[in-house]
Design an enzyme around this catalytic site. Structure first.
Site, PDB file in Angstrom:
ATOM      1  N   LYS A   1       0.900  -1.249   0.024  1.00 21.38           N
ATOM      2  CA  LYS A   1      -0.293   0.014   0.256  1.00 21.38           C
ATOM      3  C   LYS A   1       0.754   1.419   0.042  1.00 21.38           C
ATOM      4  CE  LYS A   1      -3.995   2.022   2.575  1.00 21.38           C
ATOM      5  NZ  LYS A   1      -4.649   1.883   4.291  1.00 21.38           N
TER       6      LYS A   1
ATOM      7  N   SER B   1      -9.326   1.714   3.056  1.00 22.70           N
ATOM      8  CA  SER B   1      -9.025   2.358   2.188  1.00 22.70           C
ATOM      9  C   SER B   1      -7.175   1.925   1.099  1.00 22.70           C
ATOM     10  CB  SER B   1      -7.999   3.620   3.498  1.00 22.70           C
ATOM     11  OG  SER B   1      -7.167   2.845   4.008  1.00 22.70           O
TER      12      SER B   1
ATOM     13  N   SER C   1     -10.106  -0.841   7.466  1.00 19.22           N
ATOM     14  CA  SER C   1      -8.825  -0.961   6.023  1.00 19.22           C
ATOM     15  C   SER C   1      -8.642  -1.979   5.438  1.00 19.22           C
ATOM     16  CB  SER C   1      -7.907   0.621   6.311  1.00 19.22           C
ATOM     17  OG  SER C   1      -8.920   2.001   6.152  1.00 19.22           O
TER      18      SER C   1
END
Ligand SMILES: [Zn+2]
Lengths: 496, 492
Positions: A79, A154, A178
């Site tokens: 990420k 997210s 997330s």
């Protein structure tokens, strides 16, 4: 099953037996990304040359008989919130579009030590604020199961990259759900570890007291493999846990015996999609078949979790994001915009104002304002302090619950993935998708999201297991046992 | 100043840089004077994702200082973020301590050895740890936003010591600062070098004016930019006059609508304070607990061991020197104010020669003057304590006169060696007692008039013989000559 659809542990076996090279494997994933990421947009950046070079190096070392790290040539997607030395780390924000960190985050350093090949950086909501990946400054990620829909957020790119077979392993972060929520929407496994189990050093902070770095993969064992690499004490993170790391992979193969599951009845109440409710209940029945007992437990303060979360997280964020002011690194608004602005205002203040106005997206600004307000004189006691009290009560609820049960089981999200744009005009309804997940962050406990079925629209549905602090082994044991009896996790979407 | 009586009210906020090798939350060096931005890392330059780790040494030094200031050490202390935007603050917040400081409720006793004011106890509200900001290499004046920032200082550990508003004059404020600096240097927690910024002072001052049963307080002014203790005194004296005159003109007082705390900067060249524009707006720092750092627990053992290792502090040392060495309070004060090394030297000399008063005199009149003239310190002084002690003993025994003793000291400073060697090289010998008697007898015989005077009771007449004796033998002791002449004359 094609090469890229296999689990990470299967691939690791192939690599060790030299039936496939890291270069071949890395190349195959990069090809998959090239073929489909135009459409999915799971990655913000890949670096083919660098990844293949890394793979070659590992292959060469293996050929020379060197002992390799525990990921021995497996590709991993990361990420874009974790700092990678010498490679852009943007947090999906215009503010950090060209930011090149001078250091590696500890989880990244541990991946490298374990001989992982870093494929690229995955898309996310800007500064990890959001639950749909629509808040990325560089365009949304689409759900591989239905590209009209969001992948969750997210860590949307992290989950979508797995569902689209673009990587066997993915690193995400979880501040209020997330990792678990996108894992659920994309039909993969995601684990949010105990707060402090994985170092936050180099994780670009959203809400420091809630942020957790964790693994996503397609099976419980793969998640265990990756967690074993990134977990462990780090002297550079004062909140890091010192206890030794367990043998997570072994845990996933241990049979379940006498598991006591707790169900929070409020979590099956209003707002929960009936298909999700039924699918989760079916999954709970399967646990019963595996010998688990199920009882209802009370979480009297869970109804305040969202409110407390949306005070604490933005408060910390308002301070964490103050450093993006155009003075030291990252974006600075063009000088013409502030140099000769109104004579009333100091050019320095104008520079701050223009830079932050242009550099941050709407959701980030909303949360900065929310947090700034909650911490302001005159409001601090009523909002921030009260939220901290609620947080303690919620932690106490969990503590009491885990006196009676081993794990708490329930839904991950109120509904399957929604369509892009559906909630972007209504922030409050967006915040409510975190209903079942924020509790674990507030209490600092671990939780895992597992695929447990599909909706009638063939959208993945997940089940969440939450455990007491440092119960990662038990969570993975339960997840492994469940996956031993089901095939939800091995299904793949058809990509265009 | 004429007119209404008033009381000056002063409180001081002192920032001292703690003498650690590395910064408060990272391992960068905190040494002064390196080229800009060569002592930085992801943590102290506020890089995204970097996290602080507390330097335990800084906490220990802070605790030493706090205990030396008689503060309570709470068991539990935590870190807070103080949020504000400024280019020298790369994180957008300063890690400091807000509602649970690492120490509180202490005091520092001050007195003026010259008696300008009574001994006073100045309360310490709190002393807390925080990180320093970076340094702007240009001032951010309008249109000059291209200023450069040096982050070497950013993250250096500071102890902020906040006094009660207990000082009643600028002179008291100066004595407080002098005593505070002395204490902190005795404790070896800071070098307190104002030029290098390791000690900084902000002062809050206003006046309480007596007016027919009414007590009127003038608006509080914070004075900054004072680069020496002398400047602090001057600035406060100036401020007191300015505030009094302003009050006479405007009648404005604390609590009036629109009256806020004003910040003024001292202009040392112009010898006046000026309002600092843009600093009067009240800031909301939005303090909240720093989530990246754990609270700190001070165990009883830790406090005990720090307390046990403090050593003797100035106040106790003054009392002990006065008592054990029969020194006047003034002398004890002068010696202690020179620092621990000089006191150690004094004790070595006094113990060996057995005369504290003489040791103190020699140190103050000869050694300190030499140090001052040559700009050196006692550590670099060439004469070991035992030699000075032997010199004092030699003066006592009469082997040396005071003035010849000074010659010996000068010789020792330049050439080293022992007192005996110095005396030999200077040709100073002890005159044999019978030799001396013989010399006196000769002189008396040669001066019958003086003998007659002495015999008639005019003992002062013997003084005339001392000069003659010295002319014949420079090593004779005048007192001995006098004594022997009187004795011999009486026998004649
Ligand atoms: Zn540093």
């Amino acid at each position: 099953m094609t090469l890229i659809e296999q689990s990470a542990t299967e691939l690791l076996g192939l690599l060790k037996r030299r039936e496939v090279s890291s270069r071949e494997l890395t190349g195959a994933y990069l090809d998959q990304i090239d073929a489909h990421d135009q459409q999915i947009h799971a990655f913000l950046r890949t670096d083919r040359d660098r990844a293949l070079q890394q793979a070659d190096l590992i292959d060469r070392r293996r050929a020379q008989g060197e002992s390799l790290g525990s990921l021995g040539g497996l590709p991993v997607a990361v990420k874009d919130v974790l700092c990678t030395r010498g490679a852009v780390t943007s947090c999906a924000s215009k503010m950090l579009e060209n930011y090149v960190p001078p250091y590696d985050a500890t989880p990244i350093a541990r991946l490298k030590e374990a001989d992982a090949v870093i494929l690229g950086k995955t898309n996310m909501d800007e500064f990890a604020m959001g639950g749909s990946c629509e808040n990325s400054a560089f365009g949304p990620t689409r759900n591989p199961w239905d590209t009209e829909r969001i992948p969750g957020g997210s860590s949307g790119g992290a989950a979508a990259s797995l569902a689209a077979s673009m990587t066997p392993l993915s690193i995400g972060t979880d501040t209020g759900g997330s990792i678990r929520q996108p894992a659920s929407h994309c039909g993969v496994v995601g684990l949010k570890p105990t707060y402090g189990r994985v170092s936050r050093y180099g994780l670009i902070a959203f809400a420091s007291s809630l942020d957790a770095v964790g693994p996503l993969a397609r099976t419980a064992e793969d998640v265990a493999l990756l967690l074993g690499v990134i977990a462990g004490h780090d002297a550079r993170d004062s909140t890091s846990i010192v206890q030794p790391v367990g043998d997570y992979r072994a845990a996933t193969r241990r049979p379940l015996e006498g598991l006591r599951l707790g169900v929070v009845s409020e979590h099956f109440g209003e707002g929960l999609d009936p298909e999700v409710a039924q699918t989760v209940r079916d999954a709970i029945d399967l646990f019963k078949d595996l010998g688990a007992t199920v009882r209802e437990i009370a979480m009297p303060h869970s109804q305040y979790a969202i409110s407390a979360y949306y005070i604490i997280a933005p408060s910390e964020a308002s301070s964490n994001l103050a450093r993006y002011d155009g003075a030291h690194y990252g974006m600075r608004a063009p000088e013409a915009e502030w140099r000769d602005g109104g004579a009333e205002e100091n050019p320095l203040v104008q520079m701050y104002r223009s830079t932050r106005a242009e550099g941050f997206g709407a959701e980030v600004k909303r949360r900065i304002m929310l947090g700034t307000y909650a911490l302001s004189a005159g409001y601090y006691d009523a909002y921030y302090l009260k939220a901290l009290k609620v947080r303690r009560l919620i932690a106490q609820d969990y503590h009491d619950a885990f006196e009676q049960v081993d794990l708490i089981v329930g839904p991950v999200t109120p509904s399957p993935a929604f369509k892009l744009g559906d909630k972007s005009e209504d922030p409050l309804s967006m915040y409510l998708v975190d209903l079942y997940t924020v509790g674990a962050n507030l209490a600092g406990i671990p939780a895992i999201s597992l695929p447990c079925g599909f909706s009638s629209d063939r959208l993945p549905i997940g089940i969440q297991l939450q455990g007491a602090a440092l119960s990662e082994e038990l969570l993975l044991q339960a997840a492994g046992a469940y996956q031993g009896q089901t095939t939800w996790h091995s299904q793949r979407p058809e990509l265009a | 100043m004429s007119g209404t009586a008033y009381t000056t009210v002063i409180g001081l906020e002192v920032h001292v840089q703690l003498d650690t090798r590395s910064k408060l939350f990272c391992r960068c060096s905190s040494q002064f004077g390196a080229p800009p931005n060569t002592q930085t890392c992801p943590v102290c330059s506020g890089q995204p994702g970097a996290l602080p780790v507390m330097n335990l040494r800084a906490y220990e030094l802070a605790m030493r200082a706090a205990i030396g200031l008689n503060c309570e050490i709470p068991q539990f202390t935590k870190w807070d973020r103080k949020n504000y935007f400024y280019p020298d603050l790369p994180k957008g917040f300063q890690t400091s301590q807000f509602d649970l400081p690492m120490s509180q409720d202490g005091y520092l006793d001050i007195s003026d050895p010259e008696g300008a004011f009574e001994e006073r106890r100045i309360g310490i509200i709190r002393a807390h740890l925080e990180e320093d900001a970076g340094k702007s290499l240009h001032d951010e004046e309008a249109g000059k936003a291209d200023s450069r920032i040096d982050l070497n200082r950013c993250g250096t550990p500071l102890l902020e010591i906040v006094s009660q508003p207990d000082m009643r004059s600028a002179a008291e404020a100066r004595v407080y600062l002098t005593e505070l600096k002395l204490l902190l240097t005795y404790l070896e927690v800071s070098d307190c070098n104002m030029q290098e910024g390791s000690l900084r002072v902000d002062a809050n001052v206003n006046l309480h004016i007596d007016r027919e049963e009414d007590l009127i307080a003038t608006p509080i002014v914070e004075v900054k930019n004072m680069n020496s203790f002398r400047a602090v005194q001057r600035a406060l004296e100036y401020e007191v006059e300015r505030q009094y005159e302003l009050w006479q003109q405007t009648g404005r007082k604390l609590g009036d609508v629109g009256v806020t705390k004003e910040t003024r900067g001292w202009d040392d060249e112009a010898q006046l304070t000026r309002a600092q524009r843009g600093k009067e707006e009240s800031s909301d720092y939005r303090y909240f607990p720093e989530p990246d750092l754990l609270p700190v627990t001070a165990t009883g053992e830790m406090v005990q061991s720090v307390r046990a290792g403090l050593g003797e502090l100035p106040a106790a040392l003054r009392t002990r020197l006065a008592r054990e060495y029969q020194l006047s309070p003034y002398d004890a004060d002068v010696l202690v104010n020179q620092g621990r090394s000089l006191v150690d030297y004094f004790v070595a000399v006094a113990d060996r020669c057995g005369d504290g008063k003489s040791a103190s005199n020699w140190l103050q009149q000869d050694v300190l003057r030499h140090l001052k003239e040559t700009g050196t310190t006692i550590e670099a002084f060439a004469v070991p304590g035992e030699q000075l002690a032997d010199l004092i003993s030699a003066v006592h025994s009469g082997a040396l006169t005071t003035s010849r003793g000074r010659e010996v000291l000068t010789h020792l400073i330049s050439n080293g060696g022992t007192v005996a060697q110095a005396m030999q090289q200077l040709g100073i010998e002890e005159v044999d007692q019978s030799e001396l008697e013989e010399l006196c007898r000769e002189l008396l015989i040669a001066n019958p008039k003086i003998v007659a005077d002495i015999q008639s009771g005019k003992t002062k007449a013997a003084g005339a013989l001392v000069g003659q004796a010295k002319g014949k033998n420079p090593n004779v002791n005048p007192h001995d000559v006098q004594r022997i002449c009187l004795k011999l004359a009486a026998e004649m």
